[in-house]
Scaffold this motif. Structure first.
Motif, short mmCIF file in Angstrom:
data_model
loop_
_atom_site.label_atom_id
_atom_site.label_comp_id
_atom_site.label_asym_id
_atom_site.label_seq_id
_atom_site.Cartn_x
_atom_site.Cartn_y
_atom_site.Cartn_z
N TYR A 92 0.81 -1.15 0.23
CA TYR A 92 -0.03 0.05 -0.10
C TYR A 92 0.86 1.37 0.01
CZ TYR A 92 -3.86 -3.00 1.28
OH TYR A 92 -4.82 -4.11 1.38
N GLY A 93 2.21 1.18 0.62
CA GLY A 93 3.20 2.69 0.67
C GLY A 93 3.78 2.96 -0.40
N VAL A 94 4.67 3.91 -0.31
CA VAL A 94 5.42 4.29 -1.26
C VAL A 94 7.13 3.61 -1.14
CG1 VAL A 94 6.50 6.13 -2.27
CG2 VAL A 94 3.93 6.50 -1.21
N LEU A 95 7.54 3.87 0.10
CA LEU A 95 8.77 3.34 0.21
C LEU A 95 8.61 1.88 0.77
CD1 LEU A 95 10.13 6.32 2.87
CD2 LEU A 95 10.36 5.87 0.51
N GLY A 96 7.58 1.56 1.38
CA GLY A 96 7.48 0.02 1.78
C GLY A 96 7.93 -0.37 3.17
N VAL A 97 8.32 0.83 3.98
CA VAL A 97 8.54 0.72 5.25
C VAL A 97 7.12 0.05 6.23
CG1 VAL A 97 9.69 1.92 7.22
CG2 VAL A 97 10.08 2.53 5.05
N LEU A 98 6.27 1.09 6.01
CA LEU A 98 5.17 0.72 6.72
C LEU A 98 4.27 -0.63 6.22
CD1 LEU A 98 3.60 4.23 7.03
CD2 LEU A 98 4.23 2.71 8.94
N ASP A 99 4.62 -1.03 5.04
CA ASP A 99 3.99 -2.48 4.75
C ASP A 99 4.79 -3.57 5.37
OD1 ASP A 99 2.10 -2.01 2.21
OD2 ASP A 99 3.56 -0.56 1.96
N HIS A 100 6.11 -3.11 5.49
CA HIS A 100 7.08 -4.06 6.33
C HIS A 100 6.53 -4.29 7.56
CE1 HIS A 100 10.54 -6.44 7.36
NE2 HIS A 100 10.84 -5.55 8.43
N LEU A 101 6.19 -3.28 8.29
CA LEU A 101 5.71 -3.09 9.82
C LEU A 101 4.62 -3.87 9.89
CD1 LEU A 101 7.00 0.39 10.90
CD2 LEU A 101 7.99 -1.88 11.42
N SER A 126 9.02 -18.45 -12.69
CA SER A 126 9.19 -19.90 -12.68
C SER A 126 8.33 -20.54 -13.65
CB SER A 126 9.07 -20.35 -11.28
OG SER A 126 9.06 -19.19 -10.31
N PRO A 127 8.62 -21.64 -14.27
CA PRO A 127 7.83 -22.37 -15.12
C PRO A 127 6.68 -22.90 -14.40
CG PRO A 127 9.91 -23.22 -15.04
CD PRO A 127 10.07 -22.30 -14.00
N LYS A 128 6.69 -23.18 -13.08
CA LYS A 128 5.72 -24.02 -12.71
C LYS A 128 4.83 -22.75 -12.11
CE LYS A 128 8.01 -24.83 -7.79
NZ LYS A 128 9.21 -24.02 -8.25
N LYS A 129 3.41 -23.09 -12.05
CA LYS A 129 2.29 -21.83 -11.67
C LYS A 129 2.15 -21.84 -10.28
CE LYS A 129 1.73 -19.70 -15.61
NZ LYS A 129 2.41 -18.55 -15.58
N SER A 130 2.65 -22.60 -9.34
CA SER A 130 2.32 -22.69 -7.86
C SER A 130 2.61 -21.36 -7.17
CB SER A 130 3.09 -23.93 -7.22
OG SER A 130 4.52 -23.55 -7.48
N GLU A 131 3.48 -20.49 -7.83
CA GLU A 131 4.00 -19.35 -6.94
C GLU A 131 2.79 -18.12 -7.03
OE1 GLU A 131 7.99 -17.23 -7.22
OE2 GLU A 131 6.63 -16.59 -8.74
N PRO A 132 2.70 -17.37 -6.21
CA PRO A 132 1.66 -16.49 -6.17
C PRO A 132 1.80 -15.37 -7.20
CG PRO A 132 2.64 -16.50 -3.99
CD PRO A 132 3.24 -17.48 -4.68
N CYS A 133 3.01 -15.24 -7.64
CA CYS A 133 3.30 -14.31 -8.85
C CYS A 133 2.64 -14.54 -9.93
CB CYS A 133 4.97 -14.26 -9.04
SG CYS A 133 5.30 -13.02 -10.38
N GLY A 138 3.07 -5.89 7.64
CA GLY A 138 3.11 -7.05 7.09
C GLY A 138 1.99 -7.11 6.02
N THR A 139 1.95 -6.14 5.57
CA THR A 139 0.88 -5.96 4.06
C THR A 139 1.84 -6.10 2.80
OG1 THR A 139 1.20 -3.64 4.49
CG2 THR A 139 -0.98 -4.35 5.07
N ASP A 140 2.97 -6.99 2.95
CA ASP A 140 3.95 -7.32 1.84
C ASP A 140 4.46 -8.66 1.79
OD1 ASP A 140 5.60 -6.96 3.96
OD2 ASP A 140 6.93 -5.70 2.88
N THR A 141 3.73 -9.52 2.78
CA THR A 141 4.21 -10.86 2.79
C THR A 141 4.13 -11.67 1.47
OG1 THR A 141 2.14 -11.22 3.91
CG2 THR A 141 3.94 -11.05 5.45
N MET A 142 2.96 -11.45 1.04
CA MET A 142 2.77 -12.17 -0.32
C MET A 142 3.80 -11.81 -1.39
SD MET A 142 -1.22 -12.84 -1.59
CE MET A 142 -1.10 -12.27 -3.31
#
Ligand code: ZN
Ligand code: ZN
Length: 312
Positions: free
Chosen positions: A264-273, A305-312, A275-279
């Motif tokens: 959600y953020g810009v720098l990513g600091v608050l997402d880290h704190l 990755s060739p396999k589709k199991s990753e959330p990416c 936990g909104t960047d775990t995925m």
């Protein structure tokens, strides 16, 4: 805990040492060219004497707006034609916007112009007396380089906090449906969609996080012009859809548009704190979330990755 304190402590020390030496060199450069800018500023002041608010409107809205469209104009050439290939090969979401839908694009451009001229412009007129109450935005003396850097740091931190929380609030079902859904129509964003938003979102989440810093600091118009321009260029980069060399990584916000409930953020600091960047951290996009210092596209050097199991 002790390890974290040690890392944070030494990180801070290194940062202060780095900051001092960088600013010392820049101040020397600034000292030499500072007189030039001071003279230009005084010329502008005498031209707009008694009508400083016009100077403020130009500096706070028209200059950043012009830079926004100059940069987005270049990006739109790539979005609409797919050329030059040496830019389009850096596309993050391969296969999307190739080329961009012209109807959707026209609608986005209309909304952005509305936000810039019907929302931002009157807000700047309203903001000028507020800033004058806090300081002297059109003062004769330009800020020193050290003050300017300090201001930029504070503006960035304030923006991170205000943007993160206002953005998360906009993802609350009540606000999402009525307001923020519009911005998320673009799951693969392009530069110009950085300002494609509902008017309420434009004020609460685009403008307020950026203008609060200058208000808190009682900043000079020169700092405001640079900051607003930088903020517009950076948000354009984070929406542009290309991970270009030597520019900040747009992977973080691009992933937000792709998945909605991450980053959600810009720098990513608050997402880290929070936990909104775990995925996000389990994806290839996270591995690619670096400053690209070569010319090989990250989609090639770090392929999916060739396999589709990753959330990416
Ligand atoms: Zn966005
Ligand atoms: Zn969002």
């Amino acid at each position: 805990m002790r390890r974290t304190a040690f890392i944070l402590g030494s990180g801070l020390l290194l940062f202060v040492a780095f900051w001092n030496s960088v600013t010392w060199h820049l101040q020397r450069f600034w000292g030499a060219s500072g007189y030039f800018w001071q003279a230009q500023w005084e010329r502008l002041l005498s031209t707009f004497e008694g009508k400083e608010w016009i100077l403020f409107i130009i500096g706070a809205t028209q200059v950043p707006c012009l830079l926004f469209w100059a940069f987005n104009g270049l990006l739109l050439v790539v979005d609409t034609t797919g050329r030059p290939n040496f830019i389009s090969r850096y596309r993050i979401q391969v296969g999307k916007n190739e080329p961009v839908d012209p109807t959707k694009l026209r609608q986005a451009v209309r909304t952005v112009l509305f936000n810039q001229f019907v929302i931002t412009l009157p807000m700047a007129v309203f903001f000028f007396p507020l800033l004058k109450w806090r300081g002297d935005p059109c003062g004769r003396e330009l800020p020193t380089f050290h003050l300017f850097l300090l201001e930029l740091t504070i503006f960035t931190l304030i923006e991170e906090v205000f943007f993160y929380y206002s953005h998360r609030l906009l993802h609350h079902p009540t606000f999402y449906k009525r307001i923020h859904k519009k911005h998320h129509e673009w799951t693969a964003p392009i530069g110009v969609t950085s300002l494609y938003a509902h008017p309420i979102e434009h004020v609460a989440s685009n403008m307020l996080p950026v203008i609060t810093g200058p208000f808190v600091m009682g900043s000079h118009l020169s700092s405001i012009t640079v900051w607003f321009s930088l903020a517009l260029i950076i948000t354009t980069i984070s929406h542009c859809g290309y991970h270009l060399p030597f520019l900040p990584s747009p992977e973080f916000h691009d992933y937000h548009h792709l998945k909605f409930n991450q980053c959600y953020g810009v720098l990513g600091v608050l997402d880290h704190l929070h936990g909104t960047d775990t995925m996000f951290k389990q994806t290839k996009a996270y591995e690619r979330h670096i400053l690209l210092l070569g010319f090989t596209p990250l989609s090639e050097s770090i392929p999916d990755s060739p396999k589709k199991s990753e959330p990416c």
